[in-house]
Design a protein around this motif. Sequence first.
Motif, PDB file in Angstrom:
ATOM      1  N   ASP A  53      -9.452  -0.163   3.298  1.00 28.02           N
ATOM      2  CA  ASP A  53     -10.126   0.605   2.249  1.00 28.02           C
ATOM      3  C   ASP A  53      -9.226   1.590   1.521  1.00 28.02           C
ATOM      4  OD1 ASP A  53      -9.903   2.069   4.623  1.00 28.02           O
ATOM      5  OD2 ASP A  53     -11.598   3.360   4.111  1.00 28.02           O
ATOM      6  N   ILE A  54      -8.068   1.951   2.095  1.00 31.00           N
ATOM      7  CA  ILE A  54      -7.208   2.944   1.450  1.00 31.00           C
ATOM      8  C   ILE A  54      -5.729   2.618   1.674  1.00 31.00           C
ATOM      9  CG2 ILE A  54      -8.823   4.876   1.544  1.00 31.00           C
ATOM     10  CD1 ILE A  54      -7.261   5.865   4.042  1.00 31.00           C
ATOM     11  N   LEU A  55      -4.914   3.161   0.787  1.00 29.15           N
ATOM     12  CA  LEU A  55      -3.467   3.194   0.937  1.00 29.15           C
ATOM     13  C   LEU A  55      -3.072   4.668   0.985  1.00 29.15           C
ATOM     14  CD1 LEU A  55      -0.594   1.853   0.803  1.00 29.15           C
ATOM     15  CD2 LEU A  55      -0.776   2.082  -1.694  1.00 29.15           C
ATOM     16  N   VAL A  56      -2.320   5.054   2.028  1.00 33.24           N
ATOM     17  CA  VAL A  56      -1.920   6.445   2.195  1.00 33.24           C
ATOM     18  C   VAL A  56      -0.406   6.537   2.024  1.00 33.24           C
ATOM     19  CG1 VAL A  56      -2.056   8.497   3.651  1.00 33.24           C
ATOM     20  CG2 VAL A  56      -3.772   6.696   3.878  1.00 33.24           C
ATOM     21  N   ALA A  57       0.050   7.538   1.264  1.00 31.99           N
ATOM     22  CA  ALA A  57       1.482   7.705   1.013  1.00 31.99           C
ATOM     23  C   ALA A  57       1.905   9.130   1.329  1.00 31.99           C
ATOM     24  CB  ALA A  57       1.808   7.382  -0.446  1.00 31.99           C
ATOM     25  N   GLY A  58       3.035   9.253   2.012  1.00 32.08           N
ATOM     26  CA  GLY A  58       3.666  10.548   2.222  1.00 32.08           C
ATOM     27  C   GLY A  58       4.893  10.632   1.338  1.00 32.08           C
ATOM     28  N   SER A  59       5.077  11.742   0.641  1.00 32.33           N
ATOM     29  CA  SER A  59       6.107  11.792  -0.391  1.00 32.33           C
ATOM     30  C   SER A  59       7.049  12.980  -0.234  1.00 32.33           C
ATOM     31  CB  SER A  59       5.469  11.801  -1.782  1.00 32.33           C
ATOM     32  OG  SER A  59       4.452  12.772  -1.865  1.00 32.33           O
TER      33      SER A  59
ATOM     34  N   ALA B 239      -9.175  -0.152  -7.071  1.00 34.39           N
ATOM     35  CA  ALA B 239      -9.736   0.502  -8.247  1.00 34.39           C
ATOM     36  C   ALA B 239      -8.750   0.487  -9.417  1.00 34.39           C
ATOM     37  CB  ALA B 239     -10.113   1.942  -7.909  1.00 34.39           C
ATOM     38  N   SER B 240      -9.290   0.550 -10.627  1.00 33.55           N
ATOM     39  CA  SER B 240      -8.431   0.585 -11.805  1.00 33.55           C
ATOM     40  C   SER B 240      -7.659   1.897 -11.892  1.00 33.55           C
ATOM     41  CB  SER B 240      -9.277   0.376 -13.067  1.00 33.55           C
ATOM     42  OG  SER B 240     -10.309   1.357 -13.137  1.00 33.55           O
ATOM     43  N   SER B 241      -8.279   2.990 -11.426  1.00 33.32           N
ATOM     44  CA  SER B 241      -7.589   4.280 -11.295  1.00 33.32           C
ATOM     45  C   SER B 241      -7.507   4.583  -9.807  1.00 33.32           C
ATOM     46  CB  SER B 241      -8.354   5.382 -12.032  1.00 33.32           C
ATOM     47  OG  SER B 241      -8.444   5.106 -13.410  1.00 33.32           O
ATOM     48  N   PRO B 242      -6.431   4.151  -9.153  1.00 37.68           N
ATOM     49  CA  PRO B 242      -6.416   4.094  -7.686  1.00 37.68           C
ATOM     50  C   PRO B 242      -6.359   5.440  -6.969  1.00 37.68           C
ATOM     51  CG  PRO B 242      -4.303   3.386  -8.584  1.00 37.68           C
ATOM     52  CD  PRO B 242      -5.227   3.530  -9.739  1.00 37.68           C
ATOM     53  N   LEU B 243      -5.851   6.503  -7.591  1.00 43.89           N
ATOM     54  CA  LEU B 243      -5.690   7.763  -6.875  1.00 43.89           C
ATOM     55  C   LEU B 243      -7.048   8.371  -6.529  1.00 43.89           C
ATOM     56  CD1 LEU B 243      -3.782   9.941  -5.772  1.00 43.89           C
ATOM     57  CD2 LEU B 243      -3.929  11.052  -8.016  1.00 43.89           C
ATOM     58  N   ILE B 244      -7.264   8.626  -5.235  1.00 44.43           N
ATOM     59  CA  ILE B 244      -8.499   9.259  -4.768  1.00 44.43           C
ATOM     60  C   ILE B 244      -8.294  10.761  -4.615  1.00 44.43           C
ATOM     61  CG2 ILE B 244     -10.177   9.374  -2.894  1.00 44.43           C
ATOM     62  CD1 ILE B 244      -9.537   6.452  -2.274  1.00 44.43           C
ATOM     63  N   LYS B 245      -7.239  11.122  -3.899  1.00 43.20           N
ATOM     64  CA  LYS B 245      -6.961  12.542  -3.676  1.00 43.20           C
ATOM     65  C   LYS B 245      -5.510  12.710  -3.279  1.00 43.20           C
ATOM     66  CE  LYS B 245      -9.328  11.704   0.675  1.00 43.20           C
ATOM     67  NZ  LYS B 245     -10.606  11.902   1.368  1.00 43.20           N
ATOM     68  N   SER B 246      -4.996  13.905  -3.555  1.00 43.57           N
ATOM     69  CA  SER B 246      -3.616  14.219  -3.220  1.00 43.57           C
ATOM     70  C   SER B 246      -3.544  15.696  -2.876  1.00 43.57           C
ATOM     71  CB  SER B 246      -2.693  13.898  -4.403  1.00 43.57           C
ATOM     72  OG  SER B 246      -1.354  14.210  -4.090  1.00 43.57           O
ATOM     73  N   ARG B 247      -2.848  15.984  -1.759  1.00 45.05           N
ATOM     74  CA  ARG B 247      -2.812  17.377  -1.332  1.00 45.05           C
ATOM     75  C   ARG B 247      -1.468  17.712  -0.723  1.00 45.05           C
ATOM     76  NH1 ARG B 247      -7.095  20.367   2.794  1.00 45.05           N
ATOM     77  NH2 ARG B 247      -6.063  22.380   2.827  1.00 45.05           N
ATOM     78  N   LYS B 248      -0.950  18.887  -1.034  1.00 44.65           N
ATOM     79  CA  LYS B 248       0.297  19.359  -0.453  1.00 44.65           C
ATOM     80  C   LYS B 248      -0.043  20.060   0.858  1.00 44.65           C
ATOM     81  CE  LYS B 248       3.377  20.945  -3.289  1.00 44.65           C
ATOM     82  NZ  LYS B 248       4.149  21.823  -4.210  1.00 44.65           N
ATOM     83  N   ILE B 249       0.013  19.315   1.960  1.00 49.49           N
ATOM     84  CA  ILE B 249      -0.374  19.867   3.262  1.00 49.49           C
ATOM     85  C   ILE B 249       0.831  20.217   4.122  1.00 49.49           C
ATOM     86  CG2 ILE B 249      -2.603  18.690   3.267  1.00 49.49           C
ATOM     87  CD1 ILE B 249      -1.462  16.628   5.128  1.00 49.49           C
ATOM     88  N   HIS B 250       2.033  19.989   3.589  1.00 51.79           N
ATOM     89  CA  HIS B 250       3.263  20.360   4.285  1.00 51.79           C
ATOM     90  C   HIS B 250       4.105  21.246   3.374  1.00 51.79           C
ATOM     91  CE1 HIS B 250       2.797  17.783   7.844  1.00 51.79           C
ATOM     92  NE2 HIS B 250       2.304  16.862   7.034  1.00 51.79           N
TER      93      HIS B 250
END
Length: 456
Positions: free
Chosen positions: A275-281, A293-304
Amino acid sequence: MASAQEAESENDSDGGNADALEREAEDYVSRVLSTVSLQASRPPHSLPMEAQGGIQYGGLDLKKSPVSGEDGEVSSPLLLLPLELILHILTYLDARFILTVLPLVCRTFRDIVSEKVTWRVRVQKKVRNNFPVVEQQNFDWPSACIELEEQLSHWSDNGRTEHFSLADGHYASVDAVLLLQGGSLCVSGSRDRNVCLWNLRNLGKDKEKVLVKPLGTDKTGTHKGWAWSLASCEDRVCSGSWDSTMKIWDIGAEGQLVQDIRGRAAILCLAYLPDILVAGSYDKRVSVYDPRASSPLIKSRKIHSSPVLSLVADDRHIVSGSEDRTLVVFDRRVNAVSQRIQLDNYLFCMSYEAPQLWAGDNQGLIHVYGSHEGTFQHLRCFDVGHASQVTGIWHSAGALYTTSTDKTMKVHIPTDPPRTLRTHTHSSVVNGVSVAGRTVAAASGGQMVEIWRFPE
């Protein structure tokens, strides 16, 4: 996490020019993956933990025959022996044979094979160390025993393991490797910016047909920056790059490009679920996408507060490790960080199957965490003999593989402490490992993909 619209508005980078990307990547490698031997003091191989109890035998009496007087005719005189002696005799038979054939002989053998104690006793006689490291309910003892015994057989001095070095696909360091379809296919990512697809069915048969092709149609490479991370879900593979993109490939359709997702910084690690793709950047963020989804980004957070080096995920948690020396647990159900653990070192790689999380750090140490009711607890720290950063780790019920910038890949049994079966020394750093079925793959800084394959 920030809304998709907020994150997208920040995403105004086109990845920069190739030279700038490469300088940034080289600075990162120099800082995070220095191959200088470690001089820091090391902890003992295992941190204190409540001792595991002895084997509980339930209602079985090992001193008596498993056949009672009410069972009628005995199918084999063997069953008249004390159960303890029967279990000893079974140690001379292959575990897979015991599991698949003996239950068909008679009801008594079926009951012996289905009893957990049969396999616990067998494992303890084989390893003579605490196993498993993390106690858990519903542990699959038969499967763990089979895998453990096959590891011991494959990597013994008399084992018939085949080894292949695939040197035709890349012209720079290979930094990521991933086995697919039970080990019949392999993908590899390199600093030459290519992701290569390999058909391992042709190993030892037709060398020219092992390398299928580099993925993508751009002659300059699969990506415009180093191909650094890989993850898969069924027949879909995602490659992450220093050019800040994630590309999804359909391996079932000969590696066709399905989707090109642009992030806002270099993609250092990935986890791919249905159901999701998770990326660490590199920009300290953990981002979640829906590739459907056509607009794939669900959420993004700077947790580090530093680049995200490693992550794993399941249907409940996203667990990420960073250069800031923290381990952060994000609870998907409540959409919030549920735990933040401060570490002495940073975790460069992880292998997770609840309730066990195994991780390798920048001091060459292996850490084990156990999860219970949504909380992760550090249980063990092992020194398995690596002299510098652990770059790759793969753990299952009966096997443990680790790779390092000390130019080795080590094969272990995941006991407490781990028992090392084999150390493979290479001419260059080893950047990662993947295991599937009878196949093991390692990413080599010497521009090669190393393959080991076990006989059937």
